[in-house]
Write a protein that holds these residues in place. Sequence first.
Motif, PDB file in Angstrom:
ATOM      1  N   THR A  83      28.146 -20.903 -27.129  1.00 43.41           N
ATOM      2  CA  THR A  83      28.562 -19.775 -26.290  1.00 43.41           C
ATOM      3  C   THR A  83      29.180 -20.269 -24.989  1.00 43.41           C
ATOM      4  OG1 THR A  83      26.782 -18.459 -27.244  1.00 43.41           O
ATOM      5  CG2 THR A  83      27.777 -17.654 -25.213  1.00 43.41           C
ATOM      6  N   VAL A  84      28.538 -21.258 -24.363  1.00 39.07           N
ATOM      7  CA  VAL A  84      29.057 -21.802 -23.108  1.00 39.07           C
ATOM      8  C   VAL A  84      30.382 -22.522 -23.350  1.00 39.07           C
ATOM      9  CG1 VAL A  84      28.596 -23.449 -21.255  1.00 39.07           C
ATOM     10  CG2 VAL A  84      26.782 -21.943 -22.032  1.00 39.07           C
ATOM     11  N   HIS A  85      30.499 -23.215 -24.486  1.00 39.05           N
ATOM     12  CA  HIS A  85      31.742 -23.925 -24.792  1.00 39.05           C
ATOM     13  C   HIS A  85      32.912 -22.956 -24.976  1.00 39.05           C
ATOM     14  CE1 HIS A  85      34.160 -27.317 -25.941  1.00 39.05           C
ATOM     15  NE2 HIS A  85      34.487 -26.732 -27.088  1.00 39.05           N
ATOM     16  N   LYS A  86      32.642 -21.786 -25.550  1.00 43.09           N
ATOM     17  CA  LYS A  86      33.693 -20.772 -25.704  1.00 43.09           C
ATOM     18  C   LYS A  86      34.178 -20.271 -24.349  1.00 43.09           C
ATOM     19  CE  LYS A  86      32.164 -19.139 -30.211  1.00 43.09           C
ATOM     20  NZ  LYS A  86      31.538 -18.030 -30.947  1.00 43.09           N
ATOM     21  N   LEU A  87      33.267 -20.246 -23.371  1.00 45.31           N
ATOM     22  CA  LEU A  87      33.645 -19.778 -22.032  1.00 45.31           C
ATOM     23  C   LEU A  87      34.470 -20.809 -21.269  1.00 45.31           C
ATOM     24  CD1 LEU A  87      30.428 -17.945 -20.840  1.00 45.31           C
ATOM     25  CD2 LEU A  87      32.620 -16.940 -21.418  1.00 45.31           C
ATOM     26  N   CYS A  88      34.561 -22.027 -21.774  1.00 43.09           N
ATOM     27  CA  CYS A  88      35.403 -23.037 -21.120  1.00 43.09           C
ATOM     28  C   CYS A  88      36.872 -22.633 -21.157  1.00 43.09           C
ATOM     29  CB  CYS A  88      35.220 -24.399 -21.791  1.00 43.09           C
ATOM     30  SG  CYS A  88      33.605 -25.116 -21.528  1.00 43.09           S
TER      31      CYS A  88
END
Length: 105
Positions: A83-88
């Motif tokens: 999820t955090v990687h998608k927000l990159c």
Amino acid sequence: MDKYVIRNPENLGISSGSKSSPGTKQATLESLKGVVIIEDIIRHKIILELRDQTTNDLLKSLMELDKKQPSKEILISTGIGRTVHKLCKHKEIEVASLAQKIYRD
């Protein structure tokens, strides 16, 4: 052992190392970096995955996640890393840079 104890008057400003300085508070268990509550991680994941979240809400959740250092097992079981990687790749630069920092850490 010594028979006598020498005591300094407290009004001289001599402080001993055992007393805590005013203004400091005892840390709670939840405030420690290595202690992670899985329900909090899942709650932040849900907030980050919702499409209609404001930038402030995303930044608040990311800042809370930045304060923690979950173990590898928690990262895998909750899927928060994905999820955090998608927000990159988020369109807001602030959100994207904070997400990249958290993902690297």
